[in-house]
Design an enzyme around this catalytic site. Structure first.
Site, PDB file in Angstrom:
ATOM      1  N   ASP A  10      -0.743   0.267  -6.310  1.00  0.00           N
ATOM      2  CA  ASP A  10      -0.728   1.432  -5.433  1.00  0.00           C
ATOM      3  C   ASP A  10       0.382   2.372  -5.902  1.00  0.00           C
ATOM      4  OD1 ASP A  10      -1.136   3.008  -2.968  1.00  0.00           O
ATOM      5  OD2 ASP A  10       0.784   2.135  -2.376  1.00  0.00           O
ATOM      6  N   ASP A  12       1.988   5.746  -3.981  1.00  0.00           N
ATOM      7  CA  ASP A  12       2.973   6.125  -2.959  1.00  0.00           C
ATOM      8  C   ASP A  12       3.358   4.907  -2.121  1.00  0.00           C
ATOM      9  OD1 ASP A  12       2.709   9.498  -2.441  1.00  0.00           O
ATOM     10  OD2 ASP A  12       1.174   8.486  -3.615  1.00  0.00           O
ATOM     11  N   ASP A 174       1.286  -1.777  -0.596  1.00  0.00           N
ATOM     12  CA  ASP A 174       2.295  -1.761   0.467  1.00  0.00           C
ATOM     13  C   ASP A 174       1.700  -1.675   1.866  1.00  0.00           C
ATOM     14  OD1 ASP A 174       1.352   0.878   0.230  1.00  0.00           O
ATOM     15  OD2 ASP A 174       3.255   1.724   0.884  1.00  0.00           O
TER      16      ASP A 174
END
EC number: 3.1.3.18
Length: 224
Positions: A10, A12, A174
């Site tokens: 991922d 951001d 995240d």
């Protein structure tokens, strides 16, 4: 140890802390619209489901605005994109352990890819400006396929481009959206606890591991 043939990441909240750039763009939009500026803590909570949903959340002031399928107002979206084009990558920086982790994974001979809900027009310049582009073998932005995360389509597509099976692939993210995309796509999943998780602690998810940094993740990986 987890034996894999590729790693998907991922962007951001996992690789990069981009909240300062997004905050600047959001407040530029708010000023254009004559609205009150938003706090950086709010932006940190709103990130994770692409720019249109971020715009809707900023305008409404609640996370749940992203659940409404109605697109954001065109003038607001255009304003945000104008400002984000200016700020994108200016203050963004890799989280601690990211560059070390990426180098360690590449040193194992593992192909790497980015899967993000950010539009390609912003993703590619951001990777270049932060020094991550040379490490990536495939980049899947949020607007190049019919379905973004949490749908598994980007995961499966990226694995196809890399020539590996999802079962031999690790996804590191995240948030619950990363977890769902990876799990339903058939990948192993590691999660970092420091990112943009929309208020849902990833420690409560049934990931294969919770890793404090990307470098820590690399210590748990071996090439299959």
């Amino acid at each position: 140890m987890v034996a894999v043939k590729a790693v998907l990441l991922d962007l951001d909240g996992t690789l990069l802390d981009t909240v300062l750039d997004l905050h600047a763009a959001a407040n530029g939009m708010q000023r254009d619209l004559g609205n009150a500026e938003v706090a950086i803590e709010d932006i940190r909570a709103y990130v994770g489901r692409g720019i249109p949903n971020l715009v809707k959340r900023v305008l409404a002031g609640v996370l749940e605005a992203a659940d409404d399928p109605t697109p954001p107002p065109a003038d607001a979206l255009a304003s945000f994109k104008k400002h984000y084009e200016h700020f994108n990558g200016r203050a963004a920086k890799p989280f601690p352990g990211v560059m070390e982790g990426v180098r360690a994974l590449k040193a194992m001979g593992l192909p790497l890819g980015v899967i993000t809900n950010k539009a390609q027009a912003f993703t590619l310049p951001l990777l270049e400006r932060t020094g991550l582009a040379p490490f990536m073998d495939v980049v899947v932005s949020g607007d190049i396929l019919p379905k973004p995360k949490p749908d598994p389509m980007p995961v499966i597509w990226a694995c196809g481009r890399l020539g590996v099976s999802p079962a031999d692939t690790l996804l590191i993210g995240d948030s619950v959206h990363d977890f769902k995309a990876g799990r339903s796509g058939g990948c192993k999943v590691f999660l970092v606890p420091y990112g943009y998780n929309e208020g849902q602690d990833v420690r409560g998810l049934d990931a294969d591991a919770i890793v404090e940094t990307l470098f820590d993740a690399a210590q748990l990986v071996t090439r299959a």
